[in-house]
Design a protein around this motif. Structure first.
Motif, short mmCIF file in Angstrom:
data_model
loop_
_atom_site.label_atom_id
_atom_site.label_comp_id
_atom_site.label_asym_id
_atom_site.label_seq_id
_atom_site.Cartn_x
_atom_site.Cartn_y
_atom_site.Cartn_z
N LYS A 80 -4.25 -0.18 5.68
CA LYS A 80 -4.22 -0.61 4.41
C LYS A 80 -4.05 0.56 3.24
O LYS A 80 -3.35 0.24 2.27
CB LYS A 80 -5.77 -1.22 4.02
N LEU A 95 -3.56 -2.98 -4.25
CA LEU A 95 -3.36 -3.93 -3.48
C LEU A 95 -4.23 -5.33 -3.66
O LEU A 95 -3.44 -6.41 -3.34
CB LEU A 95 -3.59 -3.36 -1.80
N ARG A 99 -2.56 -8.83 -4.16
CA ARG A 99 -2.78 -9.97 -3.12
C ARG A 99 -3.56 -11.22 -4.09
O ARG A 99 -3.28 -12.34 -3.52
CB ARG A 99 -3.71 -9.60 -2.26
N GLU A 105 0.10 -11.22 1.48
CA GLU A 105 -0.60 -10.10 2.12
C GLU A 105 0.27 -8.82 1.79
O GLU A 105 -0.21 -7.69 1.47
CB GLU A 105 -0.58 -9.91 3.54
N ASP A 106 1.69 -9.13 1.45
CA ASP A 106 2.42 -7.86 0.95
C ASP A 106 3.69 -8.45 0.33
O ASP A 106 3.63 -9.70 0.15
CB ASP A 106 2.75 -7.20 2.18
N GLY A 137 4.05 -2.42 4.98
CA GLY A 137 3.93 -3.96 5.03
C GLY A 137 5.04 -4.46 5.08
O GLY A 137 5.30 -5.37 5.88
N ALA A 138 5.90 -4.09 4.15
CA ALA A 138 7.15 -4.69 3.86
C ALA A 138 8.18 -4.25 5.04
O ALA A 138 8.97 -4.85 5.56
CB ALA A 138 7.92 -3.97 2.57
N ARG A 166 7.41 2.23 -2.07
CA ARG A 166 5.83 2.23 -2.50
C ARG A 166 5.44 3.63 -2.59
O ARG A 166 5.31 4.37 -1.54
CB ARG A 166 5.03 1.28 -1.94
#
Length: 292
Positions: A80, A95, A99, A105-106, A137-138, A166
């Protein structure tokens, strides 16, 4: 209550009461300034009468791209907040807000369905989620889409939309650039088509990696596509940039993009390209013609 309201009969008060109007009932076109009725905009796949292609999220993108039903694929879980990053607010708070806003989630969403009767894996990058920024995440989402395409032996279509890497994940974010190129190589090794649709905006590390590695590069009209933004470039070189610089049509003229396709025609174009790349016979096109 004012003295005038006290003297006004209840029936008359009711006639002049302020009625609640949904905030999203009308949408202003950024190009023409015209107010477009939301239902009309939805019917036009969120393209205004002036031709401006509004930014849309994964749910609408899947709806406009697939023939009908599709199945969403869950994204892998990632750490996270690996760097415990904090600027004016903690990364975990950003985040959580993203969300809550998007319900995802992403920034990535994966769907599997048919495009012109060809089973296809589609990956959509959601600009509403922290500017579609490329983080762990991406990156994992992109690799999951590649793995899904290889497992199912389907083409992969990626809709890009991002402001860059990011920053809250530092070097871990930058590492996703080479990792995603390995995912593209998986598709090439499996001899599966990889098509990229560049939407507004596609910039930064996304442009410098998987967004420019497609077998065919398609762009939506007017999309901003580049590495650094035009304002940064102008400030650096201290010169005025050409009209339409970094827009889809400009890049098409310079050979950086293969085709600029209107959203109404995109599903048909993708289907035809995949049939060509897969060496399958052409199918009957029942898509209604676009009206201006």
């Amino acid at each position: 209550m004012s003295w005038l309201q006290k003297l006004t009969p209840p029936g008359v008060q009711k006639m002049f009461e302020k009625r609640d109007t949904p905030e999203n009932l009308w949408v202003k076109c950024p190009i023409s300034g015209e107010m477009v009725f939301n239902k009309d905009l939805e019917a036009a796949q969120h393209v205004t009468p002036a031709g401006h292609h509004m930014r849309i999220g994964p749910s609408l993108r899947f709806k406009y791209t697939f023939d009908g039903d599709y199945t969403e694929v869950d994204l892998p879980e990632v750490a996270k907040d690996p760097l415990k990053f904090k600027d004016d607010k903690p990364y975990t708070s950003r985040l959580a807000a993203a969300r809550k806003k998007t319900g995802r989630e992403d920034a990535m969403a994966i769907g599997v369905g048919s495009i012109k009767s060809i089973e296809t894996t589609v990956l959509v990058q959601d600009f509403s989620f922290m500017g579609g920024s490329l983080g762990m995440g991406a990156g994992e989402g992109f690799l999951k889409a590649c793995e899904t395409a290889v497992e199912r032996r389907t083409p992969l279509v990626v809709f890009t939309a991002a402001g860059g890497a990011r920053m809250q994940e530092g070097a871990l974010s930058l590492m996703q650039m080479p990792r995603t190129t390995l995912g593209v190589q998986m598709l090439k090794d499996a001899k599966l088509p990889y098509l990229v649709v560049l939407t507004d905006p596609t910039t930064g590390g996304v442009t410098a990696s998987y967004a420019m590695l497609g077998d065919v590069q398609i762009a939506e009209p007017g999309a901003l596509i580049g590495f650094a933004g035009p304002r940064v470039i102008e400030q650096t070189i201290r010169e005025k940039l050409p009209e339409g610089f970094q827009r889809a049509e400009y890049l098409l003229d310079k050979g950086m993009v293969d085709k600029v396709v209107h959203r109404h025609e995109l599903r048909t174009v993708l289907g035809n390209l995949m049939r060509t790349l897969l060496k399958r016979p052409a199918a009957a096109d029942n898509t209604p013609a676009r009206t201006e």
